[in-house]
Scaffold this motif. Structure first.
Motif, short mmCIF file in Angstrom:
data_model
loop_
_atom_site.label_atom_id
_atom_site.label_comp_id
_atom_site.label_asym_id
_atom_site.label_seq_id
_atom_site.Cartn_x
_atom_site.Cartn_y
_atom_site.Cartn_z
N ILE A 191 -36.79 15.68 78.62
CA ILE A 191 -37.90 16.59 78.94
C ILE A 191 -37.40 17.81 79.71
O ILE A 191 -37.88 18.93 79.52
CB ILE A 191 -38.98 15.85 79.76
N ASN A 192 -36.43 17.60 80.59
CA ASN A 192 -35.94 18.69 81.43
C ASN A 192 -34.85 19.53 80.74
O ASN A 192 -34.44 20.57 81.26
CB ASN A 192 -35.40 18.15 82.74
N GLN A 195 -37.12 22.85 76.14
CA GLN A 195 -38.47 23.37 76.35
C GLN A 195 -39.44 22.86 75.29
O GLN A 195 -40.62 22.61 75.59
CB GLN A 195 -38.45 24.90 76.32
N LYS A 198 -40.40 19.45 76.37
CA LYS A 198 -41.27 19.57 77.54
C LYS A 198 -42.69 19.93 77.13
O LYS A 198 -43.67 19.33 77.61
CB LYS A 198 -40.72 20.61 78.50
N TRP A 201 -44.29 16.97 75.36
CA TRP A 201 -44.69 15.94 76.32
C TRP A 201 -46.05 16.28 76.93
O TRP A 201 -46.92 15.41 77.07
CB TRP A 201 -43.62 15.80 77.40
N GLU A 217 -40.13 13.58 85.14
CA GLU A 217 -39.92 14.94 84.64
C GLU A 217 -38.60 15.09 83.90
O GLU A 217 -38.20 16.20 83.54
CB GLU A 217 -40.03 15.97 85.78
#
Length: 237
Positions: A191-192, A195, A198, A201, A217
């Motif tokens: 996720i980090n 993008q 992210k 998610w 995160e």
């Protein structure tokens, strides 16, 4: 800004990760006995050996990119072990470590994997050689998803792991949301680092009408059990 937010929320997330403020028995057990479990599992040595093998085979910076940490490979194994799915859909691959972690839970489980753009097939095939008979590989995500869902019995909940994605974000969100609405489990990695992941998610969480999400995160897990109330837990694990 993102780092500042993580530091600002660190104490609250750390307390939650110790069980403080978690009233759901399911969530309390899942956080403490799965996500934060520190006991040694039988498959850890094999997972470690697979990761070492992959790291030795990756001879360039490009090939080493996306090499999952031993910590997260173990966590993926624990989550999979907790739910013990017999059929798994993996979206996006790299070095085969996650695939080995998923298949290490049960000798009878099967993996349907969409290779994706980040795959290192030369490394993946060597790392997963001993479990290759239980892996069905696809170059098309829609075909992978369709074959996977056709393999499930009516009473079996989907279990999906999202590692890497390209431009298929809308379709992947739809696949994940379908799994959650069916009472399934979805794990979202990196996720980090990406993008697109992210953003996906966030969309997956916003589409939920029931179930619980757990995230630090970096990696996120959604448990779509229909009897669970809609809750999102931001944690430190």
């Amino acid at each position: 800004m993102i780092k500042f937010k993580r530091y600002y929320t660190a104490l609250r997330r750390y307390k939650r990760s110790k069980g403080f403020g978690i009233h759901s028995p399911f969530a309390f057990n899942f956080v403490l006995k799965v996500l934060r479990e520190r006991c040694q599992y039988y498959a850890y040595d094999d997972i470690h050996a697979s990761r070492w093998q992959a790291s030795q085979l990756a001879t360039s910076k490009k090939e080493r990119r996306g090499l999952v940490s031993f910590k997260y490979a173990k966590m993926i194994f624990r989550i999979t072990s907790h739910f013990n799915p017999q059929s798994i859909l993996q979206i996006g691959t790299s070095h085969g470590i996650v695939s080995k972690s998923l298949l290490s839970v049960s000798s009878s489980s099967k993996l349907y994997t969409y290779l994706g753009a980040e795959n290192q097939c030369n490394i993946y095939d060597l790392v997963t050689r001993d479990v290759s008979s239980r892996i069905s590989k696809f170059d098309d995500i829609e075909r992978a998803s369709n074959v996977y869902y056709n393999s499930l019995n009516a009473d079996i909940q989907p279990f999906i792991v999202i590692n890497h994605i390209g431009r298929e974000t809308k379709l992947i969100v739809e696949i994940a949301s379908k799994a959650i609405n069916s009472g399934g489990v979805v794990i979202v990695c990196n996720i980090n680092h990406n993008q697109l992941i992210k953003d996906s998610w966030k969309e997956i969480k916003s589409s939920m009408s029931h179930g619980m999400s757990f995230s630090n995160e970096k990696i996120g897990v959604v448990v779509g059990y229909k009897h669970l109330p809609l809750q999102h837990f931001s944690l430190w694990f």
